[in-house]
Scaffold this motif. Sequence first.
Motif, PDB file in Angstrom:
ATOM      1  N   THR A   1       0.549  -1.068   0.013  1.00 17.85           N
ATOM      2  CA  THR A   1      -0.031  -0.048   0.104  1.00 17.85           C
ATOM      3  C   THR A   1       0.905   1.330   0.135  1.00 17.85           C
ATOM      4  OG1 THR A   1      -1.731  -1.166   1.126  1.00 17.85           O
ATOM      5  CG2 THR A   1      -1.742   1.227   1.203  1.00 17.85           C
ATOM      6  N   ALA A   2       0.437   2.130  -0.758  1.00 19.30           N
ATOM      7  CA  ALA A   2       0.987   3.600  -0.852  1.00 19.30           C
ATOM      8  C   ALA A   2       0.230   4.747  -0.452  1.00 19.30           C
ATOM      9  CB  ALA A   2       1.688   3.602  -2.310  1.00 19.30           C
TER      10      ALA A   2
ATOM     11  N   ILE B   1      -4.146   9.264   7.414  1.00 19.16           N
ATOM     12  CA  ILE B   1      -4.293   8.119   6.564  1.00 19.16           C
ATOM     13  C   ILE B   1      -3.351   7.378   6.775  1.00 19.16           C
ATOM     14  CG2 ILE B   1      -4.512   7.680   4.164  1.00 19.16           C
ATOM     15  CD1 ILE B   1      -6.261  10.193   3.918  1.00 19.16           C
ATOM     16  N   SER B   2      -1.958   7.996   6.729  1.00 16.92           N
ATOM     17  CA  SER B   2      -0.764   7.276   6.555  1.00 16.92           C
ATOM     18  C   SER B   2      -0.807   6.256   8.061  1.00 16.92           C
ATOM     19  CB  SER B   2       0.574   7.989   6.726  1.00 16.92           C
ATOM     20  OG  SER B   2       1.556   7.282   6.764  1.00 16.92           O
ATOM     21  N   LYS B   3      -1.152   6.913   8.980  1.00 17.15           N
ATOM     22  CA  LYS B   3      -0.966   6.011  10.360  1.00 17.15           C
ATOM     23  C   LYS B   3      -2.171   5.124  10.290  1.00 17.15           C
ATOM     24  CE  LYS B   3      -0.717   8.622  14.189  1.00 17.15           C
ATOM     25  NZ  LYS B   3      -1.145   9.463  15.233  1.00 17.15           N
ATOM     26  N   ILE B   4      -3.353   5.199   9.849  1.00 18.29           N
ATOM     27  CA  ILE B   4      -4.273   4.261   9.621  1.00 18.29           C
ATOM     28  C   ILE B   4      -3.929   3.081   8.863  1.00 18.29           C
ATOM     29  CG2 ILE B   4      -6.810   3.785   8.950  1.00 18.29           C
ATOM     30  CD1 ILE B   4      -7.383   6.797   9.727  1.00 18.29           C
ATOM     31  N   VAL B   5      -3.467   3.548   7.812  1.00 20.63           N
ATOM     32  CA  VAL B   5      -3.083   2.279   6.693  1.00 20.63           C
ATOM     33  C   VAL B   5      -1.815   1.786   6.832  1.00 20.63           C
ATOM     34  CG1 VAL B   5      -4.899   3.129   5.225  1.00 20.63           C
ATOM     35  CG2 VAL B   5      -2.558   3.740   4.709  1.00 20.63           C
TER      36      VAL B   5
ATOM     37  N   PRO C   1       8.572   7.679   5.502  1.00 21.01           N
ATOM     38  CA  PRO C   1       8.011   6.754   6.318  1.00 21.01           C
ATOM     39  C   PRO C   1       6.732   6.830   6.901  1.00 21.01           C
ATOM     40  CG  PRO C   1      10.340   7.449   6.797  1.00 21.01           C
ATOM     41  CD  PRO C   1       9.759   8.500   5.946  1.00 21.01           C
ATOM     42  N   ALA C   2       6.009   5.674   6.792  1.00 19.74           N
ATOM     43  CA  ALA C   2       4.652   5.665   7.502  1.00 19.74           C
ATOM     44  C   ALA C   2       4.529   6.454   8.834  1.00 19.74           C
ATOM     45  CB  ALA C   2       3.983   4.030   7.545  1.00 19.74           C
ATOM     46  N   VAL C   3       3.515   7.007   9.254  1.00 19.50           N
ATOM     47  CA  VAL C   3       3.320   7.830  10.562  1.00 19.50           C
ATOM     48  C   VAL C   3       3.227   6.596  11.406  1.00 19.50           C
ATOM     49  CG1 VAL C   3       2.287   9.535  11.740  1.00 19.50           C
ATOM     50  CG2 VAL C   3       2.625   9.698   9.008  1.00 19.50           C
TER      51      VAL C   3
END
Length: 220
Positions: free
Chosen positions: A46-47, A139-143, A185-187
């Motif tokens: 996922t991106a 959104i980054s944190k959720i996914v 990087p993802a949060v």
Amino acid sequence: MKSLKPYLLKVAPWAAFVFYKLLSATWRISIHESSDLREARANGKTAVYAHWHGDELAIFHLLKPYRACAMTSTSSDGEIVTKVIHLMGSMPSRGSSTRGGVSALRGILRLAKDGWNPSVAVDGPKGPRHKVKSGVFEISKIVEAPIYPLTATCDRAWHFEKSWNKTYLPKPFAHVSIVFGPGLPAVGRDQDAHDVALASRLEVALFDAQQHARRLLAGT
């Protein structure tokens, strides 16, 4: 006399879709992806795509090939955009930071679980222009996915100067240069999505990608 609104809501998305497909088919498009995005796509990861308001019409054609899903407004205009997104082969999640935000985030989460990649106009919904808001980090944190800056530029376009976001639409046979920069990087779960350092870092990444796109365009 019956209201024309239901008829217009039915016809307008098809008209917009056909016009856009015919117009974008004339564009000479070059796409540059960062190596980490190429790897992520090859591995089905996922991106989260982050772009400025105003670039939408130059990158709308990427929705299907990049499995991108977008958040749309709950307004009547948003209803038209939602239908166009469906016609483009993508999936929308309706809502905004001002109305329906929670339901839209839930929708984005569901779509990400189904293999879609959230695409976010990060300076919305109403600006200020080129100032990143916290939504993309939520959104980054959720996914649990990295954020890839996405920018576009072209050599000829119609510019809608009265719009706050300076939206533009590439003209027929325009050269369109698109750049996906290296991912942030993802949060993390323990990070604050409102941290100004996150916003500043993404703003720099977007401006870097924008300069790259302009250099590539100048070399065409």
